[in-house]
Write an enzyme that holds these catalytic residues in place. Structure first.
Site, short mmCIF file in Angstrom:
data_model
loop_
_atom_site.label_atom_id
_atom_site.label_comp_id
_atom_site.label_asym_id
_atom_site.label_seq_id
_atom_site.Cartn_x
_atom_site.Cartn_y
_atom_site.Cartn_z
N ASN A 278 6.75 -72.52 33.42
CA ASN A 278 5.60 -73.59 33.47
C ASN A 278 5.97 -74.57 32.13
O ASN A 278 5.82 -73.84 31.15
CB ASN A 278 4.34 -73.15 33.47
CG ASN A 278 3.24 -74.08 33.14
OD1 ASN A 278 3.43 -75.17 33.04
ND2 ASN A 278 2.14 -73.97 33.42
N PRO A 279 6.49 -75.40 32.15
CA PRO A 279 6.96 -76.18 31.22
C PRO A 279 6.08 -76.84 30.15
O PRO A 279 6.29 -76.81 28.90
CB PRO A 279 7.83 -77.65 31.82
CG PRO A 279 7.42 -77.56 33.03
CD PRO A 279 6.90 -76.51 33.80
N GLY B 284 1.03 -73.53 26.99
CA GLY B 284 1.07 -73.32 25.53
C GLY B 284 1.26 -74.52 24.65
O GLY B 284 1.93 -74.24 23.95
N GLY C 239 1.69 -69.05 30.76
CA GLY C 239 0.39 -68.57 30.34
C GLY C 239 0.10 -67.55 31.34
O GLY C 239 0.39 -67.23 32.32
N ASP C 240 -1.30 -66.99 31.06
CA ASP C 240 -1.95 -66.25 32.23
C ASP C 240 -2.08 -66.69 33.23
O ASP C 240 -1.72 -65.80 34.46
CB ASP C 240 -3.39 -65.76 31.49
CG ASP C 240 -3.54 -65.00 30.16
OD1 ASP C 240 -2.14 -64.36 29.96
OD2 ASP C 240 -4.33 -64.76 29.71
N GLY C 241 -2.09 -68.06 33.57
CA GLY C 241 -2.17 -68.48 34.89
C GLY C 241 -0.96 -68.46 35.71
O GLY C 241 -0.98 -68.27 36.96
N GLU D 44 -0.40 -66.35 39.17
CA GLU D 44 0.40 -66.87 40.60
C GLU D 44 1.42 -66.14 40.91
O GLU D 44 1.66 -65.73 42.01
CB GLU D 44 0.59 -68.24 40.19
CG GLU D 44 -0.43 -69.31 40.20
CD GLU D 44 0.08 -70.86 40.28
OE1 GLU D 44 1.09 -70.97 40.86
OE2 GLU D 44 -0.58 -71.57 39.97
N GLU E 110 -8.54 -68.17 35.64
CA GLU E 110 -8.41 -69.20 36.52
C GLU E 110 -9.67 -69.11 37.33
O GLU E 110 -10.31 -67.89 37.67
CB GLU E 110 -7.16 -68.91 37.45
CG GLU E 110 -5.76 -68.90 36.71
CD GLU E 110 -5.46 -70.08 36.23
OE1 GLU E 110 -5.19 -71.04 37.32
OE2 GLU E 110 -5.15 -70.30 35.11
#
Ligand code: MG
Length: 294
Positions: free
Chosen positions: A8-9, A12, A65-67, A71, A272
């Site tokens: 995920n670019p 954070g 991150g955690d998200g 997923e 989430e």
């Protein structure tokens, strides 16, 4: 070995930007691997790609991150392929990365993800969805989930709660019937969590609960409504320190629990939005994921 690197670019605050070149350079220098790279552009993309393509790879490395991790875990569980997973944490809140003892330095985490050994850990099943380390309802989850950024800040709301910023009068209580190992309990709580982690929101401290990530048990924490500010402060202190005892906080371990509310209740899963079911059936899937952490 075929490796899928999915990141995920924007996680954070674009944390991977300054590390990407060095990580990719390192991955490419590994002669024996065939690397596929995917940068996610929207929510649920990591889930869809992992679910669809997991079978084609020997290992999946994800960064975010955690998200993102949430997923990828759901994608893996729904793909029915148990592939080895490496994780390079990049989010602002990384409770689970801390529980796994992963390096904070992204390059070091990338090297570990490529060269380290997997460990089998438990995954939680929440109705039809999976979660890695926290499913929670109450106080802080009772907000509207509008944008993804707000979702990311959900766990930060635990901090507000713990610091006692919420006023007592605005605290909603939830009537709940719980089935734990076929025994029924009934009570009213302002807040509840089912966790498999040493901390939540970097504040809730579970280090005194002998937490193990692979014991087939999750910790359940339930908080009753405080009657005054002293009681609220006692709850806060207790949750922050993880020490002592508090009559308003109930903590126990279980491998399955069902919550039956008399209304729809919003939950958060790994930070989430987790929907607002009236019944929440939570089950521990023992040692369901192979994650590289040593
Ligand atoms: Mg456990």
């Amino acid at each position: 070995m075929k490796v899928l690197f999915i990141y995920n670019p924007v996680a954070g605050q674009l944390q991977i930007k300054n590390h990407l070149w060095s990580i990719l350079n390192y991955f490419s220098s590994e002669k024996k691997i065939k690397l596929t790279i995917h940068a996610t552009q929207k929510t649920k993309e990591a889930y869809k790609i992992v679910k669809k393509r997991a079978k084609k790879y020997d290992k999946i490395i994800c960064s975010g991150g955690d998200g993102t991790l949430h997923e990828v875990i759901n994608g893996l569980m729904d793909s029915n392929y148990n592939k080895v997973l490496g994780y390079i944490p990049a989010g602002s809140v990384n409770d689970f990365a801390t529980s796994l003892n992963l390096p904070k330095n992204m390059k070091k985490a990338a090297i570990l993800a490529m060269e380290g050994n997997p460990k089998k850990i438990d995954v939680g099943k929440f109705n039809d969805e999976y979660f890695l380390y926290v499913a929670a309802f109450g106080v802080f989850t009772d907000v509207s989930y509008v944008t993804t950024q707000e979702m990311k800040n959900l766990l930060g709301k635990v901090a507000y709660f713990l610091q006692g910023i919420n006023s007592l009068t605005s605290m909603k209580t939830y009537k709940v019937k719980m089935l734990v190992d076929d025994v029924v309990y009934e009570d009213e709580y302002i807040f509840g969590m089912v966790t498999n982690t040493l901390s939540v929101g970097s504040l809730y401290n579970l280090s005194n609960q002998d937490v193990l990530l692979d014991d087939g048990l999750f910790e359940v924490t339930l908080v009753k409504a405080p009657k005054d500010l002293i009681e609220l402060s006692n709850i806060t202190t207790y949750l922050l320190s993880g020490k002592g005892d508090n009559d308003l906080v109930k903590i126990f371990k279980t491998s399955n629990i069902e919550f039956v509310f008399d209304e729809q209740v919003p939950w958060t899963l790994d930070g989430e939005y987790g929907g607002d079911p009236q019944n929440a059936k939570i089950e521990v899937m023992e040692k369901a994921i192979d994650i590289i952490c040593e």
